[in-house]
Every structure is written in C-alpha cells, then in structure tokens.
Design a protein around this motif. Structure first.
Motif, PDB file in Angstrom:
ATOM      1  N   LEU A 121       0.821  -1.213   0.000  1.00  0.00           N
ATOM      2  CA  LEU A 121       0.000   0.000   0.000  1.00  0.00           C
ATOM      3  C   LEU A 121       0.852   1.258   0.000  1.00  0.00           C
ATOM      4  CD1 LEU A 121      -2.967  -1.175   2.254  1.00  0.00           C
ATOM      5  CD2 LEU A 121      -2.997  -0.686  -0.203  1.00  0.00           C
ATOM      6  N   ASP A 122       2.049   1.201   0.607  1.00  0.00           N
ATOM      7  CA  ASP A 122       2.958   2.345   0.502  1.00  0.00           C
ATOM      8  C   ASP A 122       3.220   2.661  -0.971  1.00  0.00           C
ATOM      9  OD1 ASP A 122       3.383   2.896   3.245  1.00  0.00           O
ATOM     10  OD2 ASP A 122       4.898   1.340   3.395  1.00  0.00           O
ATOM     11  N   LEU A 123       3.525   1.634  -1.742  1.00  0.00           N
ATOM     12  CA  LEU A 123       3.776   1.843  -3.170  1.00  0.00           C
ATOM     13  C   LEU A 123       2.516   2.316  -3.890  1.00  0.00           C
ATOM     14  CD1 LEU A 123       6.123  -1.157  -3.961  1.00  0.00           C
ATOM     15  CD2 LEU A 123       6.587   1.222  -4.584  1.00  0.00           C
ATOM     16  N   ALA A 124       1.390   1.738  -3.543  1.00  0.00           N
ATOM     17  CA  ALA A 124       0.135   2.129  -4.203  1.00  0.00           C
ATOM     18  C   ALA A 124      -0.190   3.597  -3.911  1.00  0.00           C
ATOM     19  CB  ALA A 124      -1.006   1.222  -3.746  1.00  0.00           C
ATOM     20  N   TYR A 125       0.070   4.024  -2.666  1.00  0.00           N
ATOM     21  CA  TYR A 125      -0.226   5.423  -2.317  1.00  0.00           C
ATOM     22  C   TYR A 125       0.777   6.370  -2.967  1.00  0.00           C
ATOM     23  CZ  TYR A 125      -4.045   4.205   0.870  1.00  0.00           C
ATOM     24  OH  TYR A 125      -5.240   3.778   1.393  1.00  0.00           O
ATOM     25  N   CYS A 126       2.001   5.901  -3.229  1.00  0.00           N
ATOM     26  CA  CYS A 126       2.926   6.696  -4.044  1.00  0.00           C
ATOM     27  C   CYS A 126       2.401   6.801  -5.471  1.00  0.00           C
ATOM     28  CB  CYS A 126       4.316   6.070  -4.068  1.00  0.00           C
ATOM     29  SG  CYS A 126       5.299   6.387  -2.601  1.00  0.00           S
ATOM     30  N   ALA A 127       1.873   5.703  -5.986  1.00  0.00           N
ATOM     31  CA  ALA A 127       1.324   5.732  -7.349  1.00  0.00           C
ATOM     32  C   ALA A 127       0.143   6.694  -7.438  1.00  0.00           C
ATOM     33  CB  ALA A 127       0.908   4.329  -7.778  1.00  0.00           C
ATOM     34  N   MET A 128      -0.658   6.775  -6.391  1.00  0.00           N
ATOM     35  CA  MET A 128      -1.745   7.751  -6.353  1.00  0.00           C
ATOM     36  C   MET A 128      -1.196   9.174  -6.420  1.00  0.00           C
ATOM     37  SD  MET A 128      -4.177   6.207  -3.297  1.00  0.00           S
ATOM     38  CE  MET A 128      -5.315   7.601  -3.223  1.00  0.00           C
ATOM     39  N   GLY A 129       0.018   9.348  -5.871  1.00  0.00           N
ATOM     40  CA  GLY A 129       0.557  10.692  -5.686  1.00  0.00           C
ATOM     41  C   GLY A 129       0.342  11.200  -4.269  1.00  0.00           C
ATOM     42  N   SER A 130      -0.284  10.389  -3.433  1.00  0.00           N
ATOM     43  CA  SER A 130      -0.607  10.803  -2.060  1.00  0.00           C
ATOM     44  C   SER A 130       0.655  10.836  -1.205  1.00  0.00           C
ATOM     45  CB  SER A 130      -1.609   9.824  -1.461  1.00  0.00           C
ATOM     46  OG  SER A 130      -2.718   9.670  -2.318  1.00  0.00           O
ATOM     47  N   PHE A 131       1.433   9.781  -1.251  1.00  0.00           N
ATOM     48  CA  PHE A 131       2.756   9.779  -0.623  1.00  0.00           C
ATOM     49  C   PHE A 131       3.749  10.264  -1.678  1.00  0.00           C
ATOM     50  CE2 PHE A 131       1.663   5.974   2.385  1.00  0.00           C
ATOM     51  CZ  PHE A 131       0.896   6.817   3.164  1.00  0.00           C
ATOM     52  N   ASP A 132       4.556  11.262  -1.316  1.00  0.00           N
ATOM     53  CA  ASP A 132       5.553  11.754  -2.263  1.00  0.00           C
ATOM     54  C   ASP A 132       6.776  10.855  -2.288  1.00  0.00           C
ATOM     55  OD1 ASP A 132       4.514  14.685  -2.937  1.00  0.00           O
ATOM     56  OD2 ASP A 132       4.201  14.330  -0.804  1.00  0.00           O
ATOM     57  N   ILE A 133       7.119  10.299  -1.122  1.00  0.00           N
ATOM     58  CA  ILE A 133       8.362   9.547  -0.956  1.00  0.00           C
ATOM     59  C   ILE A 133       8.090   8.328  -0.080  1.00  0.00           C
ATOM     60  CG2 ILE A 133      10.710   9.590   0.005  1.00  0.00           C
ATOM     61  CD1 ILE A 133      10.527  12.730  -0.270  1.00  0.00           C
ATOM     62  N   TRP A 134       8.579   7.185  -0.503  1.00  0.00           N
ATOM     63  CA  TRP A 134       8.581   6.001   0.360  1.00  0.00           C
ATOM     64  C   TRP A 134       9.983   5.425   0.362  1.00  0.00           C
ATOM     65  CZ3 TRP A 134       8.451   0.482  -1.299  1.00  0.00           C
ATOM     66  CH2 TRP A 134       8.348  -0.386  -0.209  1.00  0.00           C
ATOM     67  N   TRP A 135      10.497   5.163   1.555  1.00  0.00           N
ATOM     68  CA  TRP A 135      11.863   4.672   1.712  1.00  0.00           C
ATOM     69  C   TRP A 135      11.841   3.470   2.647  1.00  0.00           C
ATOM     70  CZ3 TRP A 135      15.178   4.677   6.141  1.00  0.00           C
ATOM     71  CH2 TRP A 135      16.518   4.394   5.876  1.00  0.00           C
ATOM     72  N   GLU A 136      12.377   2.336   2.197  1.00  0.00           N
ATOM     73  CA  GLU A 136      12.243   1.131   3.029  1.00  0.00           C
ATOM     74  C   GLU A 136      13.255   0.073   2.624  1.00  0.00           C
ATOM     75  OE1 GLU A 136      11.533  -0.214   5.590  1.00  0.00           O
ATOM     76  OE2 GLU A 136       9.790  -1.529   5.640  1.00  0.00           O
ATOM     77  N   GLY A 137      13.648  -0.736   3.581  1.00  0.00           N
ATOM     78  CA  GLY A 137      14.482  -1.894   3.320  1.00  0.00           C
ATOM     79  C   GLY A 137      13.857  -3.128   3.935  1.00  0.00           C
ATOM     80  N   GLY A 138      14.180  -4.287   3.375  1.00  0.00           N
ATOM     81  CA  GLY A 138      13.738  -5.538   3.982  1.00  0.00           C
ATOM     82  C   GLY A 138      12.569  -6.202   3.286  1.00  0.00           C
ATOM     83  N   CYS A 139      12.015  -5.566   2.277  1.00  0.00           N
ATOM     84  CA  CYS A 139      10.880  -6.168   1.575  1.00  0.00           C
ATOM     85  C   CYS A 139      11.345  -7.339   0.718  1.00  0.00           C
ATOM     86  CB  CYS A 139      10.217  -5.160   0.652  1.00  0.00           C
ATOM     87  SG  CYS A 139       9.900  -3.588   1.412  1.00  0.00           S
ATOM     88  N   TRP A 140      10.418  -8.209   0.435  1.00  0.00           N
ATOM     89  CA  TRP A 140      10.641  -9.286  -0.530  1.00  0.00           C
ATOM     90  C   TRP A 140       9.880  -8.960  -1.802  1.00  0.00           C
ATOM     91  CZ3 TRP A 140      14.397 -12.391   0.998  1.00  0.00           C
ATOM     92  CH2 TRP A 140      14.632 -12.534   2.383  1.00  0.00           C
ATOM     93  N   GLU A 141      10.178  -9.700  -2.874  1.00  0.00           N
ATOM     94  CA  GLU A 141       9.615  -9.342  -4.184  1.00  0.00           C
ATOM     95  C   GLU A 141       8.093  -9.425  -4.193  1.00  0.00           C
ATOM     96  OE1 GLU A 141      12.267 -11.098  -3.631  1.00  0.00           O
ATOM     97  OE2 GLU A 141      12.127 -13.162  -4.351  1.00  0.00           O
TER      98      GLU A 141
END
Lengths: 327, 327
Positions: B227-247
């Motif tokens: 959802l972080d990525l989806a909200y970036c795609a919306m334009g709602s979140f300008d920046i998302w920064w994260e480590g540790g995710c899997w594909e």
C-alpha cells in the motif's frame, strides 16, 4: 443546564457529518479533475456547513437553549480561534458543539485518505455525542453516551468476539499508534526528540534500553488524531500516545472510544507510575494516551488490563511539553 | 519466451484479486462475529485461491507455456519459501506470478484496514501486470505495462490536474512514508537505529542536523509495503523509503507506480550521491526508494524533479543492511 433533545442532536450531528463529508469528498475530486478552484474552497464550504449550526434562530440545529436559562449553544473549533483570540480553553458547562470540519489537513492536501470531519456535542464538559466521517475511507463513526459506538452499521469494538484482554506482556503484541506532529525543532530536549525516544522505546526488542524496550507488534502513523482515536475504538490500534492536540481534534473520538469500552488518560507519566490513579484525560489537556476496549482474562478485568497497559506505556515515554495558553 | 495472452492474464489477475480480497474480507468478519475458527483459516483460503493458478492443466489460469519451449509459469510468493528453502531470488526470465495473498499481516490480525492481496505477473524479470485489492479500504488498484494504472475507476496519479512537479525544496513539502519493520534489535548500528536516524533527518526542521533536516510535511507508517507503493502511485505519498521487503511485497506495487509515472530506485545511497545514475530498483534487491509521479515545472522535467528528490533523500538516509540469501 439547558434542556437538550439528544435524539435530535444526534440525528443532526449525523446529517452534518454526512453533508460535510460529502463536501470534502467533492472537494478533492474537483482538485483531481482540474480547474482553477483552490483547495481552500471546499474546506471553507465544509466549515460553513458545520458552523451554520450555531447561528441561532435561523440555524438548522434545532438545539434550543433552555428558555429559563437562556444559555446559548456555543461552537468551538479551530475556526473559533482564527479570529485572533489566543487558544484558551473555552468549553464551559453549557451545551457546546466542538467541531473540526477537517481533521488531517496535510492528508487532505495530499489526498492521503486519512482525513475526516469530526463533530462532538459536549454537555458539562463531557463529549456525549460524537460523529466522524472519513469519506475516502467510506467510514462513518458514531457514538452517543449510553448508546454505544458504531462504524457504519457495525458496533464497536470490531475485534474478535469475545473482545480479547490486553496482551499479557503489553505493549508487546500491541499495535502502537503515534504521530510525528508539527513541532520539528531539533533542540536536544525538544518534543521531537522526546517523542522519538519514546517511539524507539516502544518499538525496540524486549529487555533492551534499560528494560524500556516494548517490542510492540507494529508502529503506525496516520496523521489524524481523530482517526487514531477511532481506530482505538475499533480495537485495531491497541495504544495511541500523543501530545499537542486541541479539543476539536479529539472530542468526537473520545466519545467514540469511551462508548466502545476504551480508556483515555494523559500522555505524561505521573510521579508515581505504579500507584497513581488513572484519571480520564481532560478534554483541553492536549495530552492523550488511549487504550482500546479490552475483555476480562482469567487473571484481571478488562479495566485492570487497560490500566496495566497505561503504566507500561508511561514507563517507556517521556514527558511532552504542550502548554495551554491561559492555563 | 513463452507466448502469453496478457489480456487474459490481466483479466484473471483482476478476478483473482477480487476473489482473494473477498476471502480476506469474509475472514475478518468471521472473526468479529465470533466462533472458534482461527484467523489462519482465511489466510490459508486466500493463499489457496492464488496458488491454484499455477497448478498446470487443471488451473484456471489459462496462461499456457509456449509449446515450443515448454516453459512453465512459475509461482513465487511467501508460501514458496515456507517449504524449507532459503530465500534465494527465484524469479527467472520466464512468465512468473509473484503474489502475496496477504500483505500487511499484522494489520490484518488487528483489523487495521491496511491489508491487501498483491498479485503481479512478471515477464523477463519485470512486473508487467499488477493488481492490489484492499477490501476494507474499498480500494482495488490495477496496472498493466503500457496501459496505465488505476484505483477503482480513477486513473492514477490521483493528485491535482495537471500533475504538480516535485516541491522546489523537497523533501520539504513532501509526505514521507516509512516503516519500522520487524528488525528491532537495539545494537548501536542496527537497522532500527539506522532507520530512526534517517526518519528524524527527514522530519527535523530545515537546516538542522548538519543540513540533513528535511522538514517533510508529514511522516506516515501504514505497515504495508504494497500500500505504501500504491499510495505513491496515487501521488498521495511523495516519498517512500524502506528496506527488507521481498519481491512479493513490491512486485504489483512497482508495476502500478511505474505505470502511474513514478520512479523506484534503491534505498541505499551510492558513493557519489550527486552524480550517480539513478537505476530502477531490482525486484529482488530488498531496498526501495519510491517517488511519486511528477509533472514538469518551468525549470525541470518531472523526471529531473524526481531524481533531484532521490538525491535529497539519499543525502539524509543511512545504509540499511538487508542481505539476500544466496546473493
């Protein structure tokens, strides 16, 4: 005290929440579709809808002052203070609307879905009716003292049936909600650093940080005090800890949380954390620690579990400094 | 490469997203209504729905391997690894489903609304179809390479029209999304402390912290990488920064973000922050920095604004250590 028809007030609050939520919803859609209209337009319009309620004889409010006391219904919200007064606490004992026509302004500006209208009706200083409408989430919360709390058509809390007790090792196992807020000063003992130290204590592995590591299950920040309280009332957030809110940010949410069975007290730990009595948060106190509704376990009542959790949070958090002008 | 009917794959992904989302939705409602059924039941069921897609001849998938190559469609998801293999990167060049039947597990357990099913179809290592369904938010996201990205019936991004450029003083003015994650070790240089130092840099007032203070407009944590990525795609979140995710956490979201016009690169700053070329994030790289879609300004293209923002974030964040087993 004015005699008030709370049925009518509740129905009106619901209608106002619906109308103001629609205005907010129309507003962001207008922005998305383009055109020159500023985003301020719809905020002003939503403000108009809720403030029209206290305009006296011509008002749609239908909450009339008791003729014998002539006590007027007062309206308190962020806009009350925009006209130049300092932010003294103005909620008296008379019937008062305490309203935030748009909570989560930053979210609304960015079309992050966590914005809402928050409408509370306060009697004798206590929120007795609360309505919260988050149109982009399709969530309308509603509560009335003695009548329970609701999300759309579902009664709160919304967690497992029966309602689970607080986790035995709380805050471990809890979803912890907190906000970074607007005070970002980088001084060594600023609210920003006090908050961050507290957040890290709550998040770090158990036993770390001189025993303050709380290993919460998750840390969440939505950017809306109103929705933080509403999600505690659902039972979704176990703990919300925050300073700096104003009464219009929390009045409806407090009504919701208490009706759902939750607890709300002050964010700042008392001198004797283990023995201090746990008092309800003051509406104008600006410091809040909310605990979700909790069921009884074999060892303690739900209330005991909530109070145990309060003390465990107090052990891990710093004092915050959000003074009240005039207090 | 197998010949694949992407129209059929997209339609199937949408149907699977709908069905699996319905399972998740039924699941939490079942828990709320009580009864002995464990919460695991509905997760398993949702897993079944999406994994049935790769069962060969009897599958509802209708994505057939090219008879000349006999290359099979592979299924990659968290469950692929539950059977004992180490978490090596398994996505090859062939057509591959990369699926998380439940992203935001902690949220789902607590009925915090930010959980979803995430379904991606990957060709030559690139997600070309993505479907995300968050049933409690009433949000279904969908994207297909070359065909755009959508939230329900609205095309993304969902910000003002025309799409605004990145703020001139970014990260100031930006909504910054980040997650605390599961690694809570309290060692001096642990990922927890590297993250928190980075968060504080992004949040603190401009000019503070040796110039690293970023004064972002807001800090948000939802507990779902998808959802972080989806909200970036919306334009709602300008920046998302994260480590540790899997594909499987990010494949569908990356397709969505790129189709909406966003950028995703690595979370870890390169040696020469000012001059390093900004490469697309590797699907299995576990480190992600996403920037929302951005329009052109008088001074720079949208892409230039995004790259400027990437470098400003890199200046403020620490390296994270999330190695890839086998890499």
């Amino acid at each position: 005290m004015a005699s008030v028809d709370l049925d009518a007030v509740h129905a009106l609050a619901l209608q106002l929440g619906k109308d103001a939520g629609k205005m907010l919803d129309d507003g962001w859609r207008l922005r998305v579709s383009g055109g020159a209209q500023a985003q301020q337009v719809e905020k002003d319009s939503a403000v108009d809808i809720v403030t029209q309620t206290d305009l006296g004889e011509q008002s749609p409010l239908n909450v009339r002052p008791d003729p014998s006391t002539q006590q007027l219904v007062t309206f308190i919200g962020e806009e009350t203070y925009s006209k130049g007064s300092s932010k003294e606490y103005l909620v008296g004992s008379g019937p008062t609307w305490v309203v935030d026509p748009l909570d989560g302004t930053v979210n609304y500006t960015h079309i992050v879905p966590f914005f809402c209208v928050s409408i509370a009706f306060v009697l004798e200083g206590e929120p007795v009716i609360g309505v919260i409408n988050a149109p982009l989430l399709h969530q309308t919360f509603s509560a009335r003292k003695g009548h329970g709390a609701w999300l759309n058509d579902m009664q709160l809390p919304l967690i497992r049936n029966p309602v689970p007790p607080m986790p035995a090792a709380a805050p471990k196992g809890c979803v912890f909600s907190c906000e970074w807020g607007k005070d970002r000063r980088d001084r060594p003992d600023s609210n920003l650093h006090r908050k961050v130290e507290s957040f890290v204590n709550m998040a770090a592995e158990l036993g770390s940080r001189d025993g303050k590591g709380g290993m919460v299950h998750g840390v969440r920040s939505l950017g809306s005090a109103t929705l933080d309280l509403a999600y505690c009332a659902m039972g979704s957030f176990d703990i919300w800890w925050e300073g700096g809110c104003w009464e219009w940010d929390v009045a409806a949410g407090i009504c919701l949380l208490k009706e759902a069975g939750g607890l709300v007290t002050t964010a700042n730990p008392p001198e004797d954390i283990e023995k201090a009595s746990i008092e309800d948060a003051k509406l104008g106190g600006r410091l809040y620690l909310a605990i979700r509704p909790a069921g009884d376990s074999a060892h303690e009542t739900g209330r005991q579990g909530q109070e145990r959790t309060v003390r465990e949070v107090w052990r891990r958090v710093r004092h915050l400094e959000y003074p009240r002008p005039g207090a």
